[in-house]
Design a protein around this motif. Structure first.
Motif, PDB file in Angstrom:
ATOM      1  N   LEU A  64       4.411   5.763  -5.209  1.00  0.00           N
ATOM      2  CA  LEU A  64       4.663   5.809  -6.655  1.00  0.00           C
ATOM      3  C   LEU A  64       3.626   6.675  -7.356  1.00  0.00           C
ATOM      4  O   LEU A  64       3.950   7.485  -8.231  1.00  0.00           O
ATOM      5  CB  LEU A  64       4.632   4.395  -7.242  1.00  0.00           C
ATOM      6  N   LEU A  65       2.362   6.507  -6.977  1.00  0.00           N
ATOM      7  CA  LEU A  65       1.301   7.245  -7.663  1.00  0.00           C
ATOM      8  C   LEU A  65       1.397   8.750  -7.379  1.00  0.00           C
ATOM      9  O   LEU A  65       1.250   9.569  -8.290  1.00  0.00           O
ATOM     10  CB  LEU A  65      -0.082   6.697  -7.286  1.00  0.00           C
ATOM     11  N   ILE A  66       1.685   9.109  -6.125  1.00  0.00           N
ATOM     12  CA  ILE A  66       1.793  10.549  -5.831  1.00  0.00           C
ATOM     13  C   ILE A  66       3.051  11.109  -6.494  1.00  0.00           C
ATOM     14  O   ILE A  66       3.084  12.285  -6.894  1.00  0.00           O
ATOM     15  CB  ILE A  66       1.761  10.838  -4.299  1.00  0.00           C
ATOM     16  N   GLY A  67       4.059  10.274  -6.668  1.00  0.00           N
ATOM     17  CA  GLY A  67       5.263  10.701  -7.385  1.00  0.00           C
ATOM     18  C   GLY A  67       4.936  11.082  -8.828  1.00  0.00           C
ATOM     19  O   GLY A  67       5.471  12.055  -9.371  1.00  0.00           O
ATOM     20  N   LEU A  68       4.025  10.329  -9.432  1.00  0.00           N
ATOM     21  CA  LEU A  68       3.630  10.627 -10.813  1.00  0.00           C
ATOM     22  C   LEU A  68       2.832  11.927 -10.872  1.00  0.00           C
ATOM     23  O   LEU A  68       2.986  12.728 -11.796  1.00  0.00           O
ATOM     24  CB  LEU A  68       2.815   9.462 -11.400  1.00  0.00           C
ATOM     25  N   LYS A  69       1.989  12.148  -9.843  1.00  0.00           N
ATOM     26  CA  LYS A  69       1.262  13.422  -9.767  1.00  0.00           C
ATOM     27  C   LYS A  69       2.243  14.588  -9.615  1.00  0.00           C
ATOM     28  O   LYS A  69       2.132  15.614 -10.271  1.00  0.00           O
ATOM     29  CB  LYS A  69       0.267  13.420  -8.597  1.00  0.00           C
ATOM     30  N   ARG A  70       3.203  14.401  -8.721  1.00  0.00           N
ATOM     31  CA  ARG A  70       4.196  15.454  -8.468  1.00  0.00           C
ATOM     32  C   ARG A  70       4.990  15.781  -9.736  1.00  0.00           C
ATOM     33  O   ARG A  70       5.308  16.928 -10.016  1.00  0.00           O
ATOM     34  CB  ARG A  70       5.128  14.985  -7.341  1.00  0.00           C
ATOM     35  N   ALA A  71       5.273  14.739 -10.524  1.00  0.00           N
ATOM     36  CA  ALA A  71       6.021  14.939 -11.771  1.00  0.00           C
ATOM     37  C   ALA A  71       5.215  15.761 -12.774  1.00  0.00           C
ATOM     38  O   ALA A  71       5.783  16.429 -13.633  1.00  0.00           O
ATOM     39  CB  ALA A  71       6.383  13.592 -12.375  1.00  0.00           C
ATOM     40  N   GLY A  72       3.871  15.711 -12.656  1.00  0.00           N
ATOM     41  CA  GLY A  72       3.049  16.517 -13.563  1.00  0.00           C
ATOM     42  C   GLY A  72       1.895  15.772 -14.205  1.00  0.00           C
ATOM     43  O   GLY A  72       1.177  16.333 -15.031  1.00  0.00           O
TER      44      GLY A  72
ATOM     45  N   LYS B 162       0.825  -1.210   0.000  1.00  0.00           N
ATOM     46  CA  LYS B 162       0.000   0.000   0.000  1.00  0.00           C
ATOM     47  C   LYS B 162       0.865   1.269   0.000  1.00  0.00           C
ATOM     48  O   LYS B 162       0.662   2.178  -0.799  1.00  0.00           O
ATOM     49  CB  LYS B 162      -0.927  -0.019   1.219  1.00  0.00           C
ATOM     50  N   LYS B 163       1.844   1.295   0.907  1.00  0.00           N
ATOM     51  CA  LYS B 163       2.675   2.507   1.013  1.00  0.00           C
ATOM     52  C   LYS B 163       3.493   2.732  -0.253  1.00  0.00           C
ATOM     53  O   LYS B 163       3.650   3.861  -0.719  1.00  0.00           O
ATOM     54  CB  LYS B 163       3.588   2.409   2.236  1.00  0.00           C
ATOM     55  N   VAL B 164       4.028   1.650  -0.805  1.00  0.00           N
ATOM     56  CA  VAL B 164       4.845   1.779  -2.013  1.00  0.00           C
ATOM     57  C   VAL B 164       3.993   2.248  -3.195  1.00  0.00           C
ATOM     58  O   VAL B 164       4.368   3.156  -3.934  1.00  0.00           O
ATOM     59  CB  VAL B 164       5.560   0.446  -2.335  1.00  0.00           C
ATOM     60  N   VAL B 165       2.817   1.650  -3.357  1.00  0.00           N
ATOM     61  CA  VAL B 165       1.954   2.030  -4.479  1.00  0.00           C
ATOM     62  C   VAL B 165       1.540   3.500  -4.356  1.00  0.00           C
ATOM     63  O   VAL B 165       1.630   4.274  -5.327  1.00  0.00           O
ATOM     64  CB  VAL B 165       0.702   1.120  -4.555  1.00  0.00           C
ATOM     65  N   MET B 166       1.124   3.909  -3.154  1.00  0.00           N
ATOM     66  CA  MET B 166       0.658   5.285  -3.003  1.00  0.00           C
ATOM     67  C   MET B 166       1.808   6.284  -3.200  1.00  0.00           C
ATOM     68  O   MET B 166       1.605   7.373  -3.726  1.00  0.00           O
ATOM     69  CB  MET B 166      -0.017   5.482  -1.639  1.00  0.00           C
TER      70      MET B 166
END
Ligand code: PBG
Length: 323
Positions: free
Chosen positions: A296-304, A290-294
């Motif tokens: 990764l996903l917020i990392g993609l949001k942060r990237a743009g 759960k922590k890893v997936v979330m």
């Protein structure tokens, strides 16, 4: 000297200053639909993911609705393949039938159905375009892609997503859609799509591995970031409404650069190999899924990224709801 820890002191303050958020409606869930009956085939290399025949599709769609996912991306696996990928544009093809089924049911009516447009699942040689003398043909493939997109729109698709990487396909598809009266069907273009080994598990799932050679004459070289921007520019000029960057994790610079230069919604495709790596480690108890997936996903949001196509969507939606 600043003491930045002041803003991390309590959960409430951390929440107040949080810069990026992931929302359930930004998740797009890929679904594999297969011709045949009573099939719910687990994909070995993608734990938790199955191929569904139409009669078993409701099970998966009900999970999608329950998770409050807004959108699905459909991939089709036909029974028969041929040289020209005719299953892709057949009126009663598997994806056309799946779309019609979804749109015929009241309870799925609001689901945004995106249809992946490509020939590779439907061609006997497994390439994304027509082949002559071992060469993947570009312009000869365009009418077939356009025909496929129009037949999906006719079946009721809300959007089409060309993933073939032929030059000029976005323009060809836009023109064909407009000519057929589908002026308001958007194109979600796989613009920055790299020739990636991270698609391996997908090719198991979609039975779409190339029968000879590889996809390097049409998908991009992973070393080329600047060239990706030319692909994006071209697709926007041809009429793309969304830009997909794919894969996601090893290509976050691409997402960021598109975000900096263009005012268009960016969709990150968190692809099969990325999913399988996380799943494998999680199943071994090596990481906290759960922590890893979330993260990764917020990392993609942060990237743009504005939206994310991910096989984790059902889980992620559940975790977002829990928070
Ligand atoms: C079809 C297509 C592929 C993916 C999406 N559309 C495979 C490929 O290009 O070989 C990959 C998706 C994934 O790995 O999750 N062209």
């Amino acid at each position: 000297m600043e003491r930045l820890r002041k803003l991390r002191a309590t959960p409430v303050i951390r929440k107040m200053v949080r810069e990026n958020h992931l929302r359930t409606e930004e998740l797009i869930y890929p679904i594999f639909v297969i011709e045949g009956q009573n099939i719910c085939n687990p994909v070995d290399s993608m734990p938790g993911i199955c191929q569904y025949s139409l009669d078993r599709l409701p099970e998966e769609l009900d999970r999608v609705m329950e998770a409050k996912i807004s959108s699905v991306l459909l991939f089709g696996i036909p029974l028969h393949k041929d040289e020209v990928g005719s299953g892709a544009y057949h009126e009663n093809g598997i994806v056309q039938s799946a779309i019609r089924y979804i749109k015929s049911k009241e309870k799925y009516r609001d689901l945004v159905v995106i249809a992946d447009v490509c020939l590779c699942e439907y061609t006997s040689h497994g390439h994304c375009g027509l082949v002559r003398n071992g060469v993947i043909l570009n312009d000869e493939t365009l009418p077939l892609l356009a025909k496929t997109a129009v037949s999906y729109a006719k079946a009721g698709a809300d959007m089409v997503a060309p993933s073939d990487m032929m030059d000029k396909r976005v323009g060809a598809i836009r023109e064909a859609l407009d000519r057929s009266g589908f002026l308001s069907v958007p194109i979600m273009a796989y613009s920055a799509k790299f020739a990636s080994a991270f698609y391996g598990p997908f090719r198991d799932a979609a039975h779409s591995a190339p029968g000879f050679g590889d996809r390097k004459t049409y998908q991009m070289d992973p070393a080329n970031g600047r060239e990706a921007m030319r692909e994006v520019e071209e697709d926007i000029l041809e009429g793309a409404d969304f830009i997909i960057a794919k894969p996601a994790m090893a290509y976050m610079d691409i997402i960021r650069n598109i975000h900096t230069d263009y005012n268009i919604p960016i969709v990150a495709y968190n692809v099969s190999g990325e999913y399988s790596m996380v799943k494998a480690a999680a199943l071994n108890g090596w990481i906290e899924e759960k922590k890893v997936v979330m993260e990764l996903l917020i990392g993609l949001k942060r990237a743009g990224a504005k939206m994310i196509i991910t096989y984790h969507a059902l889980d992620a939606a559940r975790w977002l709801e829990e928070e």
